[in-house]
Design a protein around this motif. Structure first.
Motif, PDB file in Angstrom:
ATOM      1  N   UNK A 309       1.125 -11.037  -1.408  1.00 24.78           N
ATOM      2  CA  UNK A 309       1.250 -10.379  -2.915  1.00 24.78           C
ATOM      3  C   UNK A 309       0.451  -9.830  -2.890  1.00 24.78           C
ATOM      4  N   UNK A 310      -0.885 -11.134  -3.142  1.00 24.00           N
ATOM      5  CA  UNK A 310      -2.262 -10.592  -3.584  1.00 24.00           C
ATOM      6  C   UNK A 310      -2.949  -9.903  -3.207  1.00 24.00           C
ATOM      7  N   UNK A 311      -2.475  -9.715  -1.896  1.00 24.93           N
ATOM      8  CA  UNK A 311      -3.640  -8.540  -0.721  1.00 24.93           C
ATOM      9  C   UNK A 311      -3.199  -7.154  -0.857  1.00 24.93           C
ATOM     10  N   UNK A 312      -1.708  -7.280  -0.688  1.00 20.93           N
ATOM     11  CA  UNK A 312      -0.909  -6.047  -0.776  1.00 20.93           C
ATOM     12  C   UNK A 312      -0.567  -4.648  -2.676  1.00 20.93           C
ATOM     13  N   UNK A 317      -2.547   3.118   1.848  1.00 20.18           N
ATOM     14  CA  UNK A 317      -2.961   2.975   3.943  1.00 20.18           C
ATOM     15  C   UNK A 317      -2.972   4.084   4.214  1.00 20.18           C
ATOM     16  N   UNK A 318      -3.382   4.561   5.111  1.00 28.06           N
ATOM     17  CA  UNK A 318      -3.696   5.871   6.016  1.00 28.06           C
ATOM     18  C   UNK A 318      -2.762   5.654   6.976  1.00 28.06           C
ATOM     19  N   UNK A 319      -1.880   7.279   6.706  1.00 25.94           N
ATOM     20  CA  UNK A 319      -0.877   7.482   7.188  1.00 25.94           C
ATOM     21  C   UNK A 319      -0.870   7.184   8.939  1.00 25.94           C
ATOM     22  N   UNK A 320      -1.990   7.854   9.171  1.00 24.81           N
ATOM     23  CA  UNK A 320      -2.580   8.099  10.734  1.00 24.81           C
ATOM     24  C   UNK A 320      -2.451   6.974  11.335  1.00 24.81           C
ATOM     25  N   UNK A 331       1.516  -1.269  -0.773  1.00 18.69           N
ATOM     26  CA  UNK A 331       0.879  -2.185  -0.131  1.00 18.69           C
ATOM     27  C   UNK A 331       2.821  -1.837  -0.981  1.00 18.69           C
ATOM     28  N   UNK A 332       2.298  -1.812  -2.147  1.00 19.91           N
ATOM     29  CA  UNK A 332       4.873  -2.507  -2.073  1.00 19.91           C
ATOM     30  C   UNK A 332       5.292  -2.151  -1.025  1.00 19.91           C
ATOM     31  N   UNK A 337       8.487  -4.202   3.632  1.00 25.80           N
ATOM     32  CA  UNK A 337       9.327  -4.269   4.735  1.00 25.80           C
ATOM     33  C   UNK A 337       9.078  -5.496   4.965  1.00 25.80           C
ATOM     34  N   UNK A 338       8.317  -6.371   4.012  1.00 28.12           N
ATOM     35  CA  UNK A 338       8.514  -8.140   5.307  1.00 28.12           C
ATOM     36  C   UNK A 338       9.750  -8.354   4.080  1.00 28.12           C
ATOM     37  N   UNK A 339      10.470  -7.964   3.374  1.00 25.31           N
ATOM     38  CA  UNK A 339      11.315  -8.489   2.799  1.00 25.31           C
ATOM     39  C   UNK A 339      10.809  -9.285   1.189  1.00 25.31           C
ATOM     40  N   UNK A 340       8.894  -8.732   0.855  1.00 24.51           N
ATOM     41  CA  UNK A 340       8.695  -9.664  -0.096  1.00 24.51           C
ATOM     42  C   UNK A 340       8.574  -8.241  -1.167  1.00 24.51           C
ATOM     43  N   UNK A 341       9.606  -7.749  -1.683  1.00 23.50           N
ATOM     44  CA  UNK A 341       9.315  -6.678  -2.268  1.00 23.50           C
ATOM     45  C   UNK A 341       9.714  -7.113  -4.161  1.00 23.50           C
ATOM     46  N   UNK A 342      10.477  -7.915  -4.233  1.00 24.92           N
ATOM     47  CA  UNK A 342      10.839  -8.252  -5.612  1.00 24.92           C
ATOM     48  C   UNK A 342      10.308  -9.635  -5.587  1.00 24.92           C
ATOM     49  N   UNK A 343       9.582 -10.123  -4.968  1.00 25.25           N
ATOM     50  CA  UNK A 343       8.434 -11.398  -5.067  1.00 25.25           C
ATOM     51  C   UNK A 343       7.245 -11.119  -6.013  1.00 25.25           C
ATOM     52  N   UNK A 344       6.726 -11.793  -7.190  1.00 21.35           N
ATOM     53  CA  UNK A 344       6.002 -12.050  -8.101  1.00 21.35           C
ATOM     54  C   UNK A 344       4.945 -12.871  -8.188  1.00 21.35           C
TER      55      UNK A 344
END
Length: 459
Positions: A309-312, A317-320, A331-332, A337-344
């Motif tokens: 969470x701290x890093x992303x 990100x580039x799409x290519x 990053x969100x 994608x890794x199931x961490x979208x709701x974690x704070x």
């Protein structure tokens, strides 16, 4: 050579006093009794091989003469607290009081724990090499960019950082703590201090070095791998918190383990379970309901999610370029994608603080409930005498309490002893109590002279 540096000797064997007097005279004393020794035989070795019963009988008369002679020289032991108007002398009675309060115990134990932590230069050097080596290895392998492939690289790097930190923290603690616990249990059983102040001081004393090592590691890995700028302070705080949590788990394992080998046997399954339930290797829905609670206590899980969470957060990100899975522009989206979208971060810090608190509490209980059991010493049937005498300028009674400043208050003292008797209760009722000291001890420790107390073991 060391034995010869002592001034006086109290020799004890099988609970009996064999000799009390000057070290320089012990050899001639033995010669008079018919126990001569070759010149090359050491005095300390020789006296322990002599006849115990005969020496004990001779020692009673010899010691009485010495103490009587000492009394005439105004160095006698006072057996009561009283005024003496004729001699310029103070007599002191020792008053036993309860031990230091819990706050003073904590202060002294914390100082001792910190000294032990920073005195272990070998361990500090090894841990420093570990942190520097890992930082250089990770920095030499991972070069993070902003393309789609860097998402997977970041996940892998952060996961490795947490697994490595967990392994070192838990393993280091469970190797050392059971050995320390054996010594501490002895001291607690002797009522030198309580379990709570010791445990709190032990837990806190490790924190400064944890912060130093994590700073050392972070300073290397952050610029070498290209982790997100502006998040370095959070990175240090989160890795430090995770290592504290890992050491708390190590303390828990060590506190309930009788030996280091037993603790090390528990280490692999605990680490494997932490990796399995870290949130990436199995979905929560696939975990059997009775053990789903393990995911909430997953040590590696919370450490990894904190760094992720701290890093992303805030990255674009580039799409290519090469990618794995769907494109994540931010990053969100990568966290989602890794199931961490709701974690704070606040949720993660709360979870790790809970793990630390629970582990510390259970470790305290484990340390309290697994105290070493000792055989019981019988109370002496007749009193013994321990008295203290000081030559002084004034004539008055003084009572000194036993504390850290007692030696300063007394100045030059002679401490006498007589009639010590101690027996060890046996577990089987039919067995008679084992005599440790038979009451024949009589002598004194004179001011400015080193007294050696020796037994059959030579110490």
């Amino acid at each position: 050579h060391v034995f010869g540096m002592f001034d006086d000797l109290l020799l004890i064997s099988e609970g009996k006093q064999m000799y009390y007097g000057e070290v320089a005279k012990v050899r001639s004393y033995m010669d008079q009794l018919g126990y001569s020794a070759e010149q090359e035989v050491g005095t300390a070795e020789h006296v322990l091989e002599c006849d115990i019963d005969r020496l004990a009988e001779e020692a009673r008369a010899h010691t009485s003469e010495m103490v009587l002679s000492a009394s005439k020289d105004e160095s006698a032991v006072a057996t009561t607290t009283k005024k003496n108007k004729k001699a310029k002398r103070k007599y002191f009675a020792v008053v036993h009081r309860s031990g230091a309060n819990v706050f003073r115990q904590f202060r002294l134990l914390l100082s001792r724990s910190l000294d032990e932590v920073f005195r272990g230069k070998g361990a500090i050097i090894i841990k420093t090499v570990q942190q520097v080596t890992l930082g250089l290895i990770y920095g030499g392998i991972y070069q993070l960019g902003m393309n789609q492939a860097s998402i997977q690289d970041r996940i892998g790097l952060l996961s490795l950082i947490i697994i490595g930190a967990t392994n070192m923290a838990v393993a280091g603690t469970i190797r050392s703590f059971p050995k320390e616990k054996a010594i501490v249990s002895n001291e607690i059983a002797s009522k030198m201090y309580s379990t709570l102040p010791y445990f709190v001081s032990k837990a806190i004393s490790e924190i400064p070095l944890i912060g130093i090592f994590q700073t050392m590691f972070g300073v290397l890995i952050y610029p070498l791998t290209g982790l997100q700028k502006g998040r370095f302070k959070n990175f240090l705080g989160l890795t430090t918190l995770h290592v504290i949590a890992a050491e708390a788990v190590g303390l828990l394992i060590g506190s309930v383990s009788p030996t280091s080998d037993f603790a090390l046997a528990l280490f692999p399954p605990i680490i494997v379970l932490s990796i399995i339930f870290d949130g990436k290797n199995i979905s929560e829905e696939s975990i059997p309901k009775p053990i789903r609670w393990i995911t909430k206590a997953g040590l590696i899980r919370w450490g990894f999610e904190a760094l992720a969470v701290n890093e992303f957060e805030g990255l674009v990100f580039e799409t290519g370029g090469p990618r794995r899975g769907p494109v994540a522009k931010t990053g969100a989206e990568a966290l989602e994608r890794f199931g961490l979208g709701t974690v704070t971060l606040q949720d993660i810090v709360n979870a790790q603080a809970t793990i630390i608190g629970v582990c510390w509490f259970l470790s305290y209980l484990g340390l309290s409930l697994t105290k070493q059991r000792f055989m019981v010493m019988r109370e002496p049937k007749r009193p013994f005498f321990l008295s203290i005498q000081l030559i002084a300028e004034e004539e008055e009674d003084v009572v000194i309490e036993e504390d850290a400043h007692m030696d300063q208050a007394l100045g030059k003292v002679d401490i006498g002893f007589e009639g010590f008797r101690m027996t060890l209760a046996q577990k089987k009722k039919k067995q008679s109590d084992r005599v440790i000291l038979d009451g024949s001890l009589k002598g004194m420790a004179k001011s400015g002279r080193m007294l050696a107390i020796m037994g059959p073991s030579g110490s």
